[in-house]
Design a protein around this motif. Structure first.
Motif, PDB file in Angstrom:
ATOM      1  N   VAL A   1      42.140  39.187  47.759  1.00 38.55           N
ATOM      2  CA  VAL A   1      40.886  39.424  47.038  1.00 38.55           C
ATOM      3  C   VAL A   1      39.703  38.884  47.840  1.00 38.55           C
ATOM      4  O   VAL A   1      38.658  39.536  47.950  1.00 38.55           O
ATOM      5  CB  VAL A   1      40.942  38.779  45.638  1.00 38.55           C
ATOM      6  CG1 VAL A   1      39.593  38.864  44.942  1.00 38.55           C
ATOM      7  CG2 VAL A   1      42.007  39.462  44.787  1.00 38.55           C
ATOM      8  N   PHE A   2      39.871  37.703  48.439  1.00 38.46           N
ATOM      9  CA  PHE A   2      38.799  37.136  49.262  1.00 38.46           C
ATOM     10  C   PHE A   2      38.538  38.007  50.489  1.00 38.46           C
ATOM     11  O   PHE A   2      37.387  38.312  50.813  1.00 38.46           O
ATOM     12  CB  PHE A   2      39.165  35.713  49.707  1.00 38.46           C
ATOM     13  CG  PHE A   2      38.218  35.169  50.739  1.00 38.46           C
ATOM     14  CD1 PHE A   2      36.962  34.718  50.376  1.00 38.46           C
ATOM     15  CD2 PHE A   2      38.579  35.130  52.084  1.00 38.46           C
ATOM     16  CE1 PHE A   2      36.072  34.246  51.329  1.00 38.46           C
ATOM     17  CE2 PHE A   2      37.705  34.655  53.039  1.00 38.46           C
ATOM     18  CZ  PHE A   2      36.443  34.207  52.660  1.00 38.46           C
TER      19      PHE A   2
ATOM     20  N   ASP B   1      36.198  30.770  43.531  1.00 41.68           N
ATOM     21  CA  ASP B   1      36.740  32.084  43.198  1.00 41.68           C
ATOM     22  C   ASP B   1      38.223  32.163  43.527  1.00 41.68           C
ATOM     23  O   ASP B   1      39.031  32.680  42.744  1.00 41.68           O
ATOM     24  CB  ASP B   1      35.962  33.177  43.933  1.00 41.68           C
ATOM     25  CG  ASP B   1      35.823  32.904  45.426  1.00 41.68           C
ATOM     26  OD1 ASP B   1      36.132  31.780  45.863  1.00 41.68           O
ATOM     27  OD2 ASP B   1      35.403  33.821  46.161  1.00 41.68           O
ATOM     28  N   VAL B   2      38.603  31.614  44.683  1.00 44.94           N
ATOM     29  CA  VAL B   2      40.009  31.605  45.085  1.00 44.94           C
ATOM     30  C   VAL B   2      40.845  30.774  44.114  1.00 44.94           C
ATOM     31  O   VAL B   2      41.910  31.198  43.646  1.00 44.94           O
ATOM     32  CB  VAL B   2      40.140  31.047  46.523  1.00 44.94           C
ATOM     33  CG1 VAL B   2      41.612  30.800  46.868  1.00 44.94           C
ATOM     34  CG2 VAL B   2      39.507  32.008  47.518  1.00 44.94           C
TER      35      VAL B   2
ATOM     36  N   ALA C   1      44.887  35.550  45.862  1.00 46.51           N
ATOM     37  CA  ALA C   1      43.529  35.078  46.145  1.00 46.51           C
ATOM     38  C   ALA C   1      43.125  35.400  47.578  1.00 46.51           C
ATOM     39  O   ALA C   1      41.959  35.706  47.850  1.00 46.51           O
ATOM     40  CB  ALA C   1      43.454  33.570  45.894  1.00 46.51           C
TER      41      ALA C   1
ATOM     42  N   ARG D   1      34.867  42.336  40.590  1.00 44.53           N
ATOM     43  CA  ARG D   1      36.315  42.364  40.796  1.00 44.53           C
ATOM     44  C   ARG D   1      36.973  41.011  40.566  1.00 44.53           C
ATOM     45  O   ARG D   1      37.977  40.918  39.849  1.00 44.53           O
ATOM     46  CB  ARG D   1      36.642  42.859  42.201  1.00 44.53           C
ATOM     47  CG  ARG D   1      38.153  42.907  42.469  1.00 44.53           C
ATOM     48  CD  ARG D   1      38.459  43.469  43.830  1.00 44.53           C
ATOM     49  NE  ARG D   1      37.690  42.792  44.853  1.00 44.53           N
ATOM     50  CZ  ARG D   1      37.071  43.420  45.856  1.00 44.53           C
ATOM     51  NH1 ARG D   1      37.125  44.729  45.940  1.00 44.53           N
ATOM     52  NH2 ARG D   1      36.402  42.739  46.759  1.00 44.53           N
ATOM     53  N   ASN D   2      36.462  39.948  41.169  1.00 45.70           N
ATOM     54  CA  ASN D   2      37.105  38.638  41.029  1.00 45.70           C
ATOM     55  C   ASN D   2      37.162  38.207  39.573  1.00 45.70           C
ATOM     56  O   ASN D   2      38.197  37.737  39.082  1.00 45.70           O
ATOM     57  CB  ASN D   2      36.350  37.592  41.849  1.00 45.70           C
ATOM     58  CG  ASN D   2      36.499  37.800  43.336  1.00 45.70           C
ATOM     59  OD1 ASN D   2      37.073  38.797  43.776  1.00 45.70           O
ATOM     60  ND2 ASN D   2      36.000  36.881  44.132  1.00 45.70           N
ATOM     61  N   GLU D   3      36.043  38.370  38.879  1.00 44.49           N
ATOM     62  CA  GLU D   3      35.993  37.986  37.468  1.00 44.49           C
ATOM     63  C   GLU D   3      36.922  38.865  36.635  1.00 44.49           C
ATOM     64  O   GLU D   3      37.550  38.394  35.683  1.00 44.49           O
ATOM     65  CB  GLU D   3      34.554  38.088  36.954  1.00 44.49           C
ATOM     66  CG  GLU D   3      33.620  37.004  37.465  1.00 44.49           C
ATOM     67  CD  GLU D   3      33.152  37.235  38.905  1.00 44.49           C
ATOM     68  OE1 GLU D   3      33.574  38.235  39.527  1.00 44.49           O
ATOM     69  OE2 GLU D   3      32.370  36.404  39.407  1.00 44.49           O
TER      70      GLU D   3
ATOM     71  N   TYR E   1      39.086  47.487  49.502  1.00 43.36           N
ATOM     72  CA  TYR E   1      40.252  46.812  48.918  1.00 43.36           C
ATOM     73  C   TYR E   1      41.532  47.630  49.146  1.00 43.36           C
ATOM     74  O   TYR E   1      42.544  47.105  49.631  1.00 43.36           O
ATOM     75  CB  TYR E   1      39.977  46.620  47.428  1.00 43.36           C
ATOM     76  CG  TYR E   1      41.099  46.102  46.575  1.00 43.36           C
ATOM     77  CD1 TYR E   1      41.491  44.774  46.630  1.00 43.36           C
ATOM     78  CD2 TYR E   1      41.747  46.944  45.672  1.00 43.36           C
ATOM     79  CE1 TYR E   1      42.502  44.295  45.803  1.00 43.36           C
ATOM     80  CE2 TYR E   1      42.750  46.488  44.841  1.00 43.36           C
ATOM     81  CZ  TYR E   1      43.126  45.161  44.915  1.00 43.36           C
ATOM     82  OH  TYR E   1      44.122  44.701  44.097  1.00 43.36           O
TER      83      TYR E   1
ATOM     84  N   ILE F   1      41.262  32.492  40.677  1.00 43.21           N
ATOM     85  CA  ILE F   1      42.248  33.580  40.689  1.00 43.21           C
ATOM     86  C   ILE F   1      43.662  33.014  40.689  1.00 43.21           C
ATOM     87  O   ILE F   1      44.533  33.477  39.946  1.00 43.21           O
ATOM     88  CB  ILE F   1      42.017  34.497  41.902  1.00 43.21           C
ATOM     89  CG1 ILE F   1      40.723  35.283  41.719  1.00 43.21           C
ATOM     90  CG2 ILE F   1      43.196  35.461  42.090  1.00 43.21           C
ATOM     91  CD1 ILE F   1      40.271  36.025  42.954  1.00 43.21           C
TER      92      ILE F   1
END
Length: 436
Positions: free
Chosen positions: A154-155, A51-52, A151, A261-263, A167, A55
Motif C-alpha cells: 500500500v505504501f 499509515d503503515v 502495509a 485508499r489507506n483509510e 496499485y 494498516i
C-alpha cells in the motif's frame, strides 16, 4: 564527526534491538530516535509511519477475529490436506501454502500455524525438514511485497502513483515475480544439506527419543463459524482490491473519493472484524488473546521504532545522500536492490525498509521500473537468524536438521533467501518492462 556519531547511534540501536529480540526492536528504535534528537537531529512525528502501522493493526485485527472464530484452524486443515497429497514434494508445496496465506492475509505471521504441519509431512516423506521449512519461511516473507493488503504494498503504491505506476500494476509485477521465484528456490533447497537418513544429528536425536511420531488432523471438525469467517475475510480483501482500483488514477471511476485508499483499507478490515465477531458470535474481548493479535501488535511497535529511527536519520542527511548516491544509482541502478537488502537485514520489516529508503531513491532519480523490480529486496529478513518465523522453524523441527551454525550466518535460510530475492528481482525487471 557528527555523522559518525549518528551512524553509531543508528546501528547501535538496531543491534541492541536485534540482540534483545521480539518487540525490543521497536523499543530500541525509540531509544535511537531520542539519542539522535539529543545530538542535533530534528525529530518530528511526520517521520512516524502512522499509515503503515494503522494498516498493520487493522489487518491483524481482522485476522485475529478470524482465528478466534476457527478460520485459521480451517485454513491450516486445508493446507495440511494439500501438503499430505504428496509428502515427497513438500519442498515445493510448503512455500506455495505459506506464500498464498501471506498474500491473502498481508502478514507473514500466518506461517506460524503451518510450520508444525510442514515438519510432520516432511518426516512422512523422509525429506530433510530444513529444506521445505527454509523455502516456506522465505516465501512467507517474500509474499508481503505481493499482498494487496500489506502495509508495504500500500505504501509503495501510494509512492509510485505520481510516477505513473498504479496499485494494480505493482501487484501485476510482484504477484508473478515472487510466486515464480518459489520454484527454482525449492529446486535449490532440495539439494542443500544431507538427506535425513544420513544426518548424524537426526540419527542421534532419533536414538534419544527426541523425534516425535507423525500425527494428522484427519478427524478435524471446523468450528461452526470457521468457514463463514474465512469467507468474510476473503470478501473484505476483494472489496479492498476493487475499491483501490476504482479510485486509482489509472482507472479514475471515482475521481475524488471521500475515503482515500489507506483509510478505506483500515475501515474495511475493522468492519470485517466486526462482521466476523457478529456472525460467528465470537467474544470480541477474546480477540486480544489470540496468537496472531499478539504477534501483530508486536510487529506494529517494531515498525514504529525502526522506521521512525531510519527515516529520521535519512531525512537529516537526504541532501548528502542525494549528492553521493545520485550518480552511483543512476549509473548502476541495480545497487538499489543491494541497499534495500542490507537495510532490511537491520530494520526487520518490509514496510519499514520501504518507508525509510524508497522515497529517497525516487528523489535521487531512480526509475519507477528499477524501484518496482528492486522491491522484493526489502524481504531480506532472514540474514540474521532472529526473525520470529525463522526461529519458530528452528524450534519446531525436532529432527535437528533446521539448525543455526556456530558462525551465525551459516543457517539453512540464507542461500534459499538470496536465491529467491535475486530471482524475484530479475523476474520483476522482465515483467515490469512489459507491464509498466
Amino acid at each position: 564527526m557528527l555523522l559518525l556519531v549518528h551512524l553509531i547511534i543508528l546501528f547501535g540501536a538496531i543491534v541492541l534491538g536485534a540482540r534483545m529480540g521480539s518487540i525490543a526492536i521497536g523499543f530500541a528504535g525509540g531509544l535511537g530516535v531520542l539519542l539522535l534528537g539529543a545530538t542535533g537531529v530534528t525529530v518530528t512525528a511526520e517521520d512516524i509511519p502512522f499509515d503503515v502501522i494503522g494498516i498493520i493493526m487493522c489487518v491483524i485485527a481482522a485476522i485475529s477475529a478470524m482465528q478466534l472464530a476457527g478460520g485459521m484452524d480451517y485454513l491450516v486443515y486445508l493446507a495440511e490436506k494439500f501438503l499430505r497429497s504428496n509428502p515427497k514434494r513438500v519442498t515445493i508445496y510448503a512455500p506455495i501454502v505459506t506464500w498464498l496465506m501471506t498474500v491473502l492475509a498481508g502478514t507473514g505471521h500466518t506461517a506460524f500455524s503451518t510450520l508444525p504441519v510442514i515438519v510432520e509431512v516432511a518426516k512422512e516423506g523422509k525429506v530433510r525438514p530444513s529444506r521445505p521449512l527454509s523455502v516456506a519461511v522465505i516465501a512467507s516473507q517474500m509474499a508481503i511485497v505481493a499482498s494487496p493488503i500489506s502495509a508495504a504494498v500500500v505504501f509503495m503504491a501510494a509512492l509510485l502513483e505520481p510516477h505513473g505506476v498504479g496499485y494494480l500494476q505493482l501487484l501485476a509485477v510482484m504477484l508473478p515475480a515472487t510466486f515464480l521465484a518459489i520454484f527454482p528456490t525449492a529446486w535449490l533447497a532440495n539439494r542443500l544439506g544431507r538427506d535425513l537418513e544420513d544426518d548424524p544429528v537426526y540419527q542421534q536425536r532419533l536414538a534419544d527419543g527426541l523425534v516425535s511420531t507423525s500425527h494428522t488432523s484427519a478427524g478435524f471438525t471446523p468450528k461452526p463459524g470457521a468457514k463463514a469467517s474465512v469467507g468474510i475475510f476473503l470478501a473484505a480483501i476483494l472489496i479492498v482490491m476493487v475499491y483501490a482500483t476504482l479510485i486509482s488514477e489509472q482507472i479514475g471511476l471515482i475521481p475524488n473519493p471521500t475515503v482515500p485508499r489507506n483509510e478505506a483499507i483500515m475501515a474495511i478490515m475493522l468492519s470485517a472484524a466486526a462482521v466476523i465477531c457478529w456472525v460467528t458470535k465470537s467474544k470480541a474481548a477474546e480477540v486480544l488473546t489470540t496468537q496472531v493479535f499478539r504477534s501483530g501488535m508486536s510487529a506494529s511497535v517494531c515498525v514504529l521504532g525502526v522506521a521512525w529511527l531510519g527515516t529520521t536519520f535519512i531525512n537529516h542527511y537526504i541532501d548528502d545522500i542525494q549528492v553521493i548516491a545520485g550518480d552511483v544509482l543512476q549509473a548502476q541502478p541495480w545497487l538499489l536492490a543491494v541497499v534495500l537488502f542490507f537495510a532490511a537485514c537491520l530494520l526487520y520489516s518490509q514496510a519499514a525498509t520501504a518507508k525509510a529508503l524508497m522515497p529517497a531513491a525516487l528523489a535521487i532519480g531512480v526509475s519507477p521500473l528499477t524501484a518496482v523490480a528492486a522491491f522484493p529486496a526489502v524481504s531480506a529478513l532472514f540474514v540474521l537468524p532472529t526473525y520470529p518465523t525463522l526461529l519458530a522453524a528452528v524450534e519446531m523441527d525436532d529432527t535437528g536438521s533446521t539448525r543455526i551454525g556456530k558462525y551465525v550466518f551459516d543457517h539453512p535460510f540464507i542461500i534459499p533467501g538470496i536465491a529467491c530475492i535475486t530471482t524475484s528481482i530479475l523476474l520483476g525487471y522482465g515483467i515490469g518492462a512489459v507491464v509498466l
